[in-house]
Write an enzyme that holds these catalytic residues in place. Sequence first.
Site, short mmCIF file in Angstrom:
data_model
loop_
_atom_site.label_atom_id
_atom_site.label_comp_id
_atom_site.label_asym_id
_atom_site.label_seq_id
_atom_site.Cartn_x
_atom_site.Cartn_y
_atom_site.Cartn_z
N ASP A 116 0.85 -1.19 0.00
CA ASP A 116 0.00 0.00 0.00
C ASP A 116 0.89 1.25 0.00
O ASP A 116 2.04 1.20 0.45
CB ASP A 116 -0.89 0.03 1.25
CG ASP A 116 -1.82 -1.17 1.30
OD1 ASP A 116 -2.12 -1.73 0.24
OD2 ASP A 116 -2.22 -1.54 2.42
N1 URA Z 1 -1.08 -6.01 3.91
C1 URA Z 1 -1.61 -4.76 3.92
O1 URA Z 1 -2.66 -4.54 4.52
N2 URA Z 1 -0.95 -3.79 3.28
C2 URA Z 1 0.22 -3.98 2.63
O2 URA Z 1 0.79 -3.03 2.08
C3 URA Z 1 0.76 -5.27 2.63
C4 URA Z 1 0.09 -6.27 3.27
#
Ligand code: URA
Length: 237
Positions: free
Chosen positions: A103
């Site tokens: 993310d």
């Molecule tokens: N899980 C998440 O919620 N976000 C990420 O960036 C990676 C794994």
Amino acid sequence: MFLEKMLQSQGFGTRKHCQQLIKNGAVQIQGEVKQIPKEKVDVNELLFCVYGHEYQYREKVYIALNKPQGYECSHQSTHHFSVFDLFDDVLNQRGIQCVGRLDQDTTGLLLLTDDGQFLQALTHPKKHVAKVYQMHTADVVNDEQMEKLKQGVELRNEVGIFAATDITCLADKHLQITIHQGVYHQVKRMLAAVGNKVEQLHRHQIGALQLPTLAEGEWVYLRQEQVEQAKYRDLKD
Ligand code: URA
């Protein structure tokens, strides 16, 4: 390999563009200007210069980036920077891709490559490669939440159960978990499913490969043994 083909394979543009670079005298090998596009070059451990910048020939590239916050893992990023902005045109023209996604607000280990097989080996759902995340949570993770995360939770619109194969409480509201799947926002959704909330998320390890010592935004090429380590299903060999 022909010089023009070698340059093209390394991200220096179309064959025509590479021919032009060579004819312009921009390309040197061992201090010698090379002006014949079809000259044969030995690519084994080849170092070459283009406009005075030195490059090493690499058949494929494998990169570990310490991803900063505020960067998206997509080429057409809309609201944030793109992780591809952290790489020069030569690497981008090789067609590097993110190996899975983080993310925009997640930091830590992100691999990039132009090797499609490596990408598949790490991201195919059946491969179950381990990924280790550290996080700060809004509330202290209590025993019941720990247990539920170990047992596995259901996530809306996803098939199956999502469990942490390893959980360590690093400090109050500071948790490390290992997962083997990789669905959208998985860690954040898992914590939400047990009634907590991820406030900061950082990926520390993929397979047996830990994030090398890098400042946020810095990256390195992986050595062959590190490439192999990243493919491990488990955390160790
Ligand atoms: N899980 C998440 O919620 N976000 C990420 O960036 C990676 C794994």
